[in-house]
Design an enzyme around this catalytic site. Structure first.
Site, PDB file in Angstrom:
ATOM      1  N   ASP A  84      -1.675  -5.842  -4.876  1.00 30.12           N
ATOM      2  CA  ASP A  84      -1.520  -6.060  -6.309  1.00 30.12           C
ATOM      3  C   ASP A  84      -1.724  -7.549  -6.589  1.00 30.12           C
ATOM      4  O   ASP A  84      -1.777  -8.364  -5.668  1.00 30.12           O
ATOM      5  CB  ASP A  84      -0.170  -5.549  -6.817  1.00 30.12           C
ATOM      6  N   GLU A 144       3.197  -4.387 -12.327  1.00 30.37           N
ATOM      7  CA  GLU A 144       4.571  -4.489 -12.837  1.00 30.37           C
ATOM      8  C   GLU A 144       4.753  -3.738 -14.159  1.00 30.37           C
ATOM      9  O   GLU A 144       5.022  -4.330 -15.205  1.00 30.37           O
ATOM     10  CB  GLU A 144       4.970  -5.962 -13.007  1.00 30.37           C
TER      11      GLU A 144
HETATM   12 ZN   LIG Z   1       7.802  -5.969  -8.701  1.00 27.98          ZN
HETATM   13 ZN   LIG Z   2       5.726  -5.676  -6.226  1.00 26.46          ZN
END
Ligand SMILES: [Zn+2]
Ligand SMILES: [Zn+2]
Length: 405
Positions: A84, A144
Site C-alpha cells: 500500500d 486507509e
Molecule cells: Zn492503517
Molecule cells: Zn496499514
C-alpha cells in the site's frame, strides 16, 4: 518448497546489501506522506526507484497506482506482490529526525512496505534468469478506508501479466512484538470492517419539561449500551464480532434545549459473512425496538467497507515453510486467532488465492511496554529490517514460481 540453503543465503546477502538504500528510501518516503487515492509525489518517487529494472509499468487511470511486471527468464505462472502507499491524516509527534511536517503521517508503516517491495523488485530483477514465470509488483493508494484495493481489482490489476496470479502476497509491518518475527494464519486473518450509524428522532424543546417531549438522548445512550449486550447474546463467541461506538452526538446547541435527534456512530468488525448478515437483522431490530419503547423513531445505516481478509490454506502453508527455510522456523509464528483490524488486501484475496502476513518491526530501543500501536502519532518502526522485508517478498515469489513448475 524447493528452497535450498544456498539460495536463501544468497538472497539474504542481497537483502543486507540493499538495506542502507532501502532505509534511505523509506525515510524519504516518510517525509512526504500523502492521504487517500491521489498520491502524486509518492507515485513519482516509486517510479524513480523502479527505473532501469526492465519492468513493464502501468499507472492507474482513476488513482495514482503503480503496477510493474517483471518477466522471468523462463515461462511459468504469475505471482503478485502488493504494497500500500498511503499515509494518514495525523500530525506526527514521533520526534524522529525524518518525521513528516506536512500534517500527514505514515503511521501505518506503508512507507516501509513500499521500500520493501522496491527492494524485492531489485532482487528479483537481478535474479530474473532464475525466475520461472512473471512477478507483478503492485503499489496501491488508498488502503486507509478509501478502498484503493477494490478499485485496482475493478480496473484489472489481476490481469496485469496476462495471466491470473496463482498467488498474491503482502507483508504488513507491526510496531509491537519481537523484532523480525513473521506471523500469519490460514483462513480469516483480518476482520471485515463496517460502519454503523443510528439516529434517534424524537421531539425537542425545553429541558425543564421532558415529559412534554420525546427526548432522544437517553434513548441513544440506551442503544449504545444495548449494542454490547447484543454482541454477547446474538453472536456465536466462536465467530467474534466487535462493535465499538466511537461517536455520540445530538442536535442540541444549548444545555437547556432537548434536541430533536441524537445519533451514534460505531466501527463494526466481523469475521464471517454470516455474522454480517445477522448484524443487518439484529441491529435494526434492537434500535427500532428501544426507540419505539420511548416513543421515538430510529434510522439505521450499516455501510460495508472492507470484507474479511481470508488467507488461502495452501498458500499460507507455503509462505510459512518458505519463510521458515529462509529465516529459520523460530522467526515464523502461526497465529492462533485473527487480528480484528482490517485490510483492503481482502479484495485481492477474494479474487485470487494468496496470503497476508505480518512482520514485527519494533525498534530494540523501544521496549514492549513503550511500543505504540499502528496509527499512533508517535509510532516508530525498526527500518533496519527492510532488507529482510524485501528478501521475504522476493523469496515468496521465487519459491512459489519454482514450486509451481
Ligand atoms: Zn492503517
Ligand atoms: Zn496499514
Amino acid at each position: 518448497v524447493s528452497k535450498n540453503v544456498t539460495d536463501a543465503l544468497a538472497l539474504a546477502d542481497q537483502g543486507l546489501r540493499r538495506s542502507d538504500d532501502l532505509v534511505a528510501l523509506r525515510r524519504r518516503l516518510h517525509r512526504i506522506p500523502e492521504v487517500g487515492l491521489h498520491l502524486p509525489q509518492t507515485q513519482s518517487a516509486i517510479l524513480a526507484e523502479l527505473e532501469g529494472l526492465g519492468l513493464e509499468i502501468t499507472l492507474g487511470d482513476r488513482i495514482t497506482s503503480v503496477t510493474a511486471v517483471l518477466r522471468g527468464g523462463g515461462p511459468g505462472d504469475t505471482v503478485l506482490l502488493r504494497s500500500d502507499m498511503d499515509g494518514l491524516p495525523i500530525r506526527e509527534r514521533s520526534g524522529l529526525a525524518w518525521a513528516s511536517t506536512n500534517g500527514a503521517m505514515h503511521a501505518c508503516g506503508h512507507d516501509l512496505h513500499m521500500s520493501g517491495l522496491v527492494g524485492a523488485a531489485r532482487i528479483l530483477a537481478e535474479n530474473r534468469d532464475r525466475l520461472h514465470g512473471d512477478v507483478v509488483f503492485v503499489f496501491q493508494p488508498g488502503e486507509e478506508g478509501h478502498g484503493g484495493g477494490r478499485i485496482m481489482v475493478e480496473d484489472g490489476v489481476l490481469a496485469a501479466s496476462g495471466t491470473l496470479p496463482v498467488a498474491c502476497f503482502a507483508i504488513h509491518v507491526l510496531p509491537t512484538g519481537p523484532a523480525g518475527a513473521f506471523r500469519t494464519k490460514a483462513g480469516a486473518v483480518m476482520a471485515g470492517m463496517n460502519e454503523l450509524r443510528v439516529t434517534v428522532r424524537g421531539v425537542g424543546g425545553h429541558a425543564s419539561a421532558p415529559h412534554e417531549l420525546r427526548d432522544p438522548v437517553p434513548v441513544i445512550a440506551e442503544i449504545t449500551l444495548a449494542l454490547q449486550t447484543l454482541v454477547t447474546r446474538r453472536f456465536d463467541v466462536a465467530d467474534p464480532v466487535v462493535i465499538t461506538v466511537t461517536q455520540l452526538s445530538s442536535a442540541s446547541e444549548a444545555v437547556n434545549v432537548v434536541p430533536a435527534s441524537a445519533s451514534l456512530a460505531a466501527s463494526v468488525r466481523t469475521l464471517s459473512a454470516a455474522s454480517l448478515e445477522t448484524l443487518k437483522v439484529e441491529v435494526p431490530r434492537l434500535a427500532n425496538g428501544i426507540a419505539a419503547a420511548h416513543g421515538c423513531a430510529a434510522e439505521i445505516e450499516i455501510v460495508e467497507l472492507y470484507p474479511v481478509t481470508v488467507n488461502d490454506a495452501a498458500e499460507t502453508a507455503f509462505a510459512v515453510d518458505a519463510l521458515g527455510a529462509a529465516f529459520g522456523g523460530q522467526r515464523v509464528d502461526v497465529m492462533t486467532s485473527p487480528m480484528m483490524a482490517s485490510e483492503d488486501f481482502s479484495y485481492l484475496l477474494d479474487a485470487a488465492p494468496g496470503a497476508f502476513l505480518l512482520m514485527n518491526a519494533t525498534p530494540d530501543a523501544v521496549g514492549p511496554e513503550n511500543a505504540q500501536t499502528l496509527h499512533s502519532d508517535s509510532v516508530v518502526f525498526d527500518d533496519s529490517l527492510l532488507g529482510d522485508h524485501a528478501v521475504a517478498l522476493a523469496t515468496l515469489a521465487l519459491e512459489r514460481l519454482a514450486g509451481a513448475r
